[in-house]
Design an enzyme around this catalytic site. Sequence first.
Site, short mmCIF file in Angstrom:
data_model
loop_
_atom_site.label_atom_id
_atom_site.label_comp_id
_atom_site.label_asym_id
_atom_site.label_seq_id
_atom_site.Cartn_x
_atom_site.Cartn_y
_atom_site.Cartn_z
N ASP A 30 0.82 -1.21 0.00
CA ASP A 30 0.00 0.00 0.00
C ASP A 30 0.86 1.26 0.00
O ASP A 30 0.34 2.36 -0.15
CB ASP A 30 -0.97 0.00 1.19
CG ASP A 30 -0.28 0.16 2.51
OD1 ASP A 30 0.90 -0.23 2.65
OD2 ASP A 30 -0.92 0.67 3.46
N TYR A 65 10.93 3.41 -1.38
CA TYR A 65 10.36 2.07 -1.28
C TYR A 65 9.05 1.99 -2.08
O TYR A 65 8.89 1.10 -2.92
CB TYR A 65 10.10 1.72 0.19
CG TYR A 65 9.30 0.46 0.38
CD1 TYR A 65 9.83 -0.78 0.05
CD2 TYR A 65 8.00 0.51 0.87
CE1 TYR A 65 9.08 -1.93 0.22
CE2 TYR A 65 7.26 -0.64 1.05
CZ TYR A 65 7.79 -1.86 0.71
OH TYR A 65 7.05 -3.00 0.86
#
Length: 179
Positions: A109, A132
């Site tokens: 997410d 990331y």
Amino acid sequence: VRAQLRRTGGDVRVVVLGAGGLLGRHVVDELRGHDVVALGRADCDVTHRAEVVARVAGSALVINCAAFTNVDGAEADPEGAYRVNALGADNAARAARLAGAKLVHVSTDFVFDGSRPGGYDELERPLPLSIYGRSKWAGEELVSRVGANTFLARVQGLYGVGGANFSSKLRALVAAGTP
């Protein structure tokens, strides 16, 4: 994954990439009784395409759990994060396509900015804020372009026995008396 295995009678060869990590170990454990090839980083470096293609050959299902998951570490090593999360994902998808296998690719997410109240659905446009998140989104994009029969799963957070995660960090803080 279990539904797919039931439909095929369970005799499908499954390759789990990233089997040495927290998610990979749990996936392999859940697939006990099936023909599973568990490949950790030492067994198959997802950043080397020829190695991934060779190890995935003959499989019907590939589950890509391999990832550079250290969010803070990705900021310090963006090249490493992209190498595993983008190039590695692309290699897994290409290898699955060559093998005629289905691919389950696990993402995060963190591809979203987190500003939307009520969460996101699968049609929302990603807007990652960190290296990331951007590296994982790049992996999703590359996987989608390969044309493999792919299932994408975005997870929020992982916890479990045998890995560094929020739950284990919280336990260590409490045990140390750290507020």
